[in-house]
Every structure is written in structure tokens, then in C-alpha cells.
Design an enzyme around this catalytic site. Structure first.
Site, short mmCIF file in Angstrom:
data_model
loop_
_atom_site.label_atom_id
_atom_site.label_comp_id
_atom_site.label_asym_id
_atom_site.label_seq_id
_atom_site.Cartn_x
_atom_site.Cartn_y
_atom_site.Cartn_z
CE1 TYR A 1 -3.10 3.09 0.85
CE2 TYR A 1 -1.88 3.27 2.91
CZ TYR A 1 -2.78 3.80 2.00
OH TYR A 1 -3.37 5.00 2.24
CB ALA A 2 3.65 2.33 2.20
#
Length: 341
Positions: free
Chosen positions: A152-153
Site C-alpha cells: 500500500y505504501a
């Protein structure tokens, strides 16, 4: 002003669209109503927004470039705010393909349409998760953010890089804002506050990861929306960095682009946060202490110097008041849902 907002059935997009409409702007919203969490909640948010003539909704996926184009062309936006994304750190471990599809392909489509639409300002949602393994606290925008610990990051960091390249190539003034643990009424059911309140109300135990030793820079939704609305007017210009004592601007040397933290600025320990939930509910939690989960970080803390220099705003709502407001909404929302049944 005409504003195109992606993710208007989502938590943050709903609140931002509601604020912009109240301020007299025309808002065209775009959302895929994906089943990542309760679609009924998403539809209800859109229903609330649609009660105002200043809001129009389009339902479609970011990956559907033709549908996205129709919505952008209908709006002819002065400003684009890109909030839609596949969210969630833990979910990205189990379903990585959805992050590539939505956050990478979908954001690419949005950037291509921004190149055609030529808005006065493009604002793109990022996250404090991009700081990943950075141990320097508080997080400052000009410091390295090259060590993401979740997919996600990584996709959000990629969105920042992609938007920078478009800002450079096509002269699109762009601001990427990095969110820090946003919470409040109409919040997401997959986030800790919603889970805690739901479990305690129903007499179930809550899962406390990191054995309660984590800290987060919680940001109340109204403070976040105020920050975004002010940043809309803070259009980056090459060669015109912020000049304020103790502040290092993240303005690019080759593009009208910058990254800005929007955080509460007062990190709170997880156990203190749970105590605020217990106080608001008037009930004690049964706690199940668990180790850290993959992809999580121990602490987040926002340096708000650049944000304040650009907007003159400091987040106002503390955790005690913010949690109380969420609990009041939660009980009201579920009481209404039960009556409807």
C-alpha cells in the site's frame, strides 16, 4: 469553482465534498463503490451528498478510463482532488493485485485526464505510510521516504513519483498530501476506531496490536478537510518556495509540485486512544494483546511546519473530543439502520 473529486463515497471524499458544496462550489464526484467494506455505508454517504444540487455523482472504476473521462469532461474542473484508492495496509498483504490495479493503473488514468483537462491545481492523496522505515521523528516532507514496509505504501509513493513526472512534463501544479490516521464520523469500518467501538458495544474483545505500544498521529476528519480546502489555494510554483523560519519546503526544483503532511501534530499512544474510546462509550474493553502485524510501523508523527506555513492552520480537535463525536455518530447511524429494518 468546479471541483472534480474521486472517492466521494469514501470517508474522506464524502466529508470533503460536503464541505466544498457547503462553500458554494460545484462538485462532481466519482466512485467505484467497491465492496472492500460495507457498500451500504458508501451508498448512504452519496445519498447525503445528493441531497444538494451542487453535487453530481458518477459511479465507475478508476481503471475504466472512458467512464472517468466522461465524468471529468462533464465537470470541466478548475481543481481535481484525487482521493480514490485501494486503502489498507494489512489488506495489501492478502490482495496485492487490487493495489496495482486501483492505485497504479487508476492513478495513471487520472493523471492522463488531468493532462487533458489542465486544472489550476491537482491534489493527490498520499499517506504517512510512505515514511515506512524512516526512524527520524517527527516526519518531515523533505526527508527521505524510500523504505516503504507495505505494498500500500509503495503504491502511494509511486503515485507521488508519477504525479511529479506529470507536473514536470505537462506543467500541472500538483500537491500530494500525506494523511496521518484520519478518524471521525462516517469513518471506515476497517479502521481501528470503528472496530473498537463495534466490538465494545457488542461485548466482544478488541485486538490490540503491538501489545499496545504503538503511537499514532491521529487527525480528526474536520481538521483534515479544513487543511485540504486551504491547500487548494496554495498552488505550487517553481522557484517560489515557502520561506518560514525552521521550515524546509518540499517544492520540486523542476516542477510545480510539493508534498505536504496533514497531521494532528500530537501523537497519542494506542492505550490512551483506547481509554478515550472506553470513556466515550461508558464501557470497559476486553483486550486481546497481539504482536505487531506485517506492514505496520511502531509510530507516526507529523511535522506540521510546512502545512502551517502554507495554510496558517493548526489542527484543533483532540482525541477525546474526536472519539466522542464518532461514538455519537455511530450510535445514531446504527439506531437509524435498526429502525429501517
Amino acid at each position: 469553482m468546479k471541483v472534480f473529486v474521486t472517492g466521494t463515497a469514501g470517508f474522506i471524499g464524502f466529508h470533503l465534498a460536503k464541505r466544498l458544496v457547503a462553500d458554494g462550489h460545484l462538485v462532481v464526484g466519482y466512485d467505484g463503490l467497491t465492496p472492500y467494506y460495507d457498500v451500504t455505508l458508501k451508498k448512504r454517504r452519496h445519498e447525503v451528498l445528493s441531497e444538494n444540487s451542487g453535487f453530481r455523482a458518477y459511479i465507475g472504476m478508476l481503471e475504466d478510463k472512458d467512464a472517468l473521462r466522461r465524468a471529468v469532461e462533464d465537470c470541466q474542473p478548475d481543481v481535481i482532488v484525487h482521493l480514490a484508492a485501494q486503502a489498507g495496509v494489512r489488506y495489501s498483504i492478502e490482495h496485492p493485485e487490487t493495489y496495482v490495479s486501483s492505485n497504479l493503473v487508476g492513478t495513471f488514468n487520472l493523471l492522463e485526464l488531468a493532462r487533458e483537462a489542465k486544472p489550476k491545481h491537482l491534489l493527490v492523496a498520499s499517506t504517512s505510510s510512505v515514511y515506512g522505515g524512516n526512524e527520524q521523528m517527527p516526519f518531515k516532507e523533505a526527508e527521505r521516504s524510500d523504505f516503504p514496509v507495505s505494498l500500500y505504501a509503495a503504491t502511494k509513493k509511486a503515485n507521488e513519483a508519477m504525479s511529479h513526472s506529470y507536473a514536470h512534463l505537462w506543467g500541472i501544479p500538483t500537491t500530494c498530501f500525506r494523511f496521518f490516521t484520519v478518524y471521525g464520523p462516517w469513518g471506515r469500518p476497517d479502521m481501528a476506531l470503528f472496530k473498537f467501538v463495534s466490538a465494545i458495544e457488542e461485548g466482544r474483545s478488541i485486538d490490540v496490536y503491538g501489545e499496545g505500544r504503538m503511537t499514532r498521529d491521529f487527525t480528526y476528519i474536520d481538521d483534515l478537510v479544513e487543511g485540504i480546502s486551504r491547500l487548494m489555494d496554495a498552488v505550487p510554483v517553481i522557484g517560489q518556495p515557502v520561506e518560514a523560519e525552521g521550515v524546509t519546503d518540499s517544492l520540486s526544483p523542476v516542477a510545480p509540485w510539493r508534498a505536504v503532511n496533514i497531521g494532528g501534530g500530537s501523537p497519542v499512544g494506542l492505550m490512551e486512544f483506547i481509554e478515550a474510546v472506553e470513556a466515550a462509550l461508558g464501557k470497559r474493553a476486553q483486550k486481546r494483546m497481539l504482536p505487531m502485524q506485517q506492514g505496520d510501523v511502531v509510530a507516526t508523527a507529523s511535522d506540521g511546519g510546512l502545512f502551517h506555513a502554507l495554510t496558517g492552520f493548526v489542527p484543533q480537535v483532540g482525541v477525546k473530543d474526536g472519539v466522542s463525536a464518532f461514538v455519537e455518530w455511530y450510535r445514531s447511524y446504527h439506531a437509524t439502520a435498526n429502525l429501517a429494518e
